[in-house]
Design a protein around this motif. Structure first.
Motif, PDB file in Angstrom:
ATOM      1  N   ALA A   1       0.840  -1.204   0.000  1.00 42.45           N
ATOM      2  CA  ALA A   1       0.000   0.000   0.000  1.00 42.45           C
ATOM      3  C   ALA A   1       0.870   1.247   0.000  1.00 42.45           C
ATOM      4  N   ALA A   2       1.939   1.235   0.781  1.00 41.74           N
ATOM      5  CA  ALA A   2       2.844   2.394   0.817  1.00 41.74           C
ATOM      6  C   ALA A   2       3.502   2.587  -0.542  1.00 41.74           C
ATOM      7  N   THR A   3       3.887   1.512  -1.197  1.00 45.04           N
ATOM      8  CA  THR A   3       4.514   1.613  -2.514  1.00 45.04           C
ATOM      9  C   THR A   3       3.540   2.212  -3.523  1.00 45.04           C
ATOM     10  N   VAL A   4       2.306   1.738  -3.524  1.00 41.27           N
ATOM     11  CA  VAL A   4       1.292   2.276  -4.446  1.00 41.27           C
ATOM     12  C   VAL A   4       1.078   3.756  -4.164  1.00 41.27           C
ATOM     13  N   ALA A   5       0.996   4.137  -2.885  1.00 40.85           N
ATOM     14  CA  ALA A   5       0.774   5.553  -2.541  1.00 40.85           C
ATOM     15  C   ALA A   5       1.955   6.402  -2.990  1.00 40.85           C
ATOM     16  N   ILE A   6       3.177   5.908  -2.792  1.00 42.45           N
ATOM     17  CA  ILE A   6       4.369   6.666  -3.207  1.00 42.45           C
ATOM     18  C   ILE A   6       4.368   6.835  -4.721  1.00 42.45           C
ATOM     19  N   PHE A   7       4.061   5.787  -5.485  1.00 39.13           N
ATOM     20  CA  PHE A   7       4.026   5.908  -6.938  1.00 39.13           C
ATOM     21  C   PHE A   7       2.956   6.903  -7.391  1.00 39.13           C
ATOM     22  N   LYS A   8       1.808   6.938  -6.694  1.00 41.17           N
ATOM     23  CA  LYS A   8       0.764   7.894  -7.055  1.00 41.17           C
ATOM     24  C   LYS A   8       1.241   9.321  -6.787  1.00 41.17           C
ATOM     25  N   VAL A   9       1.951   9.515  -5.659  1.00 37.42           N
ATOM     26  CA  VAL A   9       2.445  10.869  -5.326  1.00 37.42           C
ATOM     27  C   VAL A   9       3.506  11.257  -6.343  1.00 37.42           C
ATOM     28  N   ILE A  10       4.418  10.387  -6.679  1.00 37.07           N
ATOM     29  CA  ILE A  10       5.470  10.676  -7.641  1.00 37.07           C
ATOM     30  C   ILE A  10       4.851  10.995  -9.007  1.00 37.07           C
ATOM     31  N   LYS A  11       3.837  10.228  -9.378  1.00 37.73           N
ATOM     32  CA  LYS A  11       3.194  10.447 -10.670  1.00 37.73           C
ATOM     33  C   LYS A  11       2.461  11.790 -10.691  1.00 37.73           C
ATOM     34  N   ALA A  12       1.893  12.183  -9.544  1.00 37.91           N
ATOM     35  CA  ALA A  12       1.162  13.447  -9.481  1.00 37.91           C
ATOM     36  C   ALA A  12       2.136  14.608  -9.421  1.00 37.91           C
TER      37      ALA A  12
END
Length: 168
Positions: free
Chosen positions: A152-163
């Motif tokens: 879940a943390a990895t998915v959240a980090i990728f979403k933040v990086i993508k945004a």
């Protein structure tokens, strides 16, 4: 009518015999009770010692003493003493009397304690096995929870990086 009286008479006499048989059966099934009753009613000192003294033999011993003087080839006895020694031997017989009922009661108590100890050790072994299984389950659950949180943390980090990353 005679038969009825005869049947009542037979059953009336049989009652004492049945009670005796039930008592004997109970005593054979519960030997610790029997040993307790015998130990209480027929008490003997547990370490009683009985000493019997017996006279076995009387010994007589005759001892003779001679004092001699010699002149040339002649030997003369100057003093002659006789001594009688009397010895009487006494033998002690030691008899140890044991309280058999008390020993039997203690032996049965020991067997009962050993049985309870065996049962307790078996339960303890089963509980230790169950504890090790639950520890293994808790460890695997913790690993799954850690993996889930990490994912879940990895998915959240990728979403933040993508945004945050500007799109070109």
């Amino acid at each position: 009518m005679r038969y009825l009286i005869f049947i009542i008479f037979l059953f009336g006499c049989n009652k004492a015999q049945r009670q005796l048989e039930k008592t004997q059966e109970y005593l054979f099934k519960h030997p610790e009770f029997t040993a307790d009753v015998c130990a209480e009613n027929f008490q003997v000192k547990p370490d009683s010692v009985i000493v019997y003294e017996t006279k076995t033999d009387t010994l007589w011993e005759l001892i003779q003493f001679y004092d001699t003087t010699s002149t040339n080839d002649t030997i003369r006895i100057t003093d002659h003493k006789t001594k009688v020694v009397t010895k009487t031997i006494w033998r002690d017989s030691i008899i140890y009397r044991e309280n058999r009922a008390e020993q039997e009661r203690l032996q049965l108590g020991l067997l009962a304690c050993q049985t309870n100890n065996g049962i307790t050790l078996a339960k303890n072994g089963m509980l230790e096995d169950e504890l090790s299984r639950w520890k293994k389950k808790a460890k695997t659950r913790w690993l799954w929870i850690a993996l889930l949180i990490g994912g879940a943390a990895t998915v959240a980090i990728f979403k933040v990086i993508k945004a945050v990353r500007p799109s070109v």
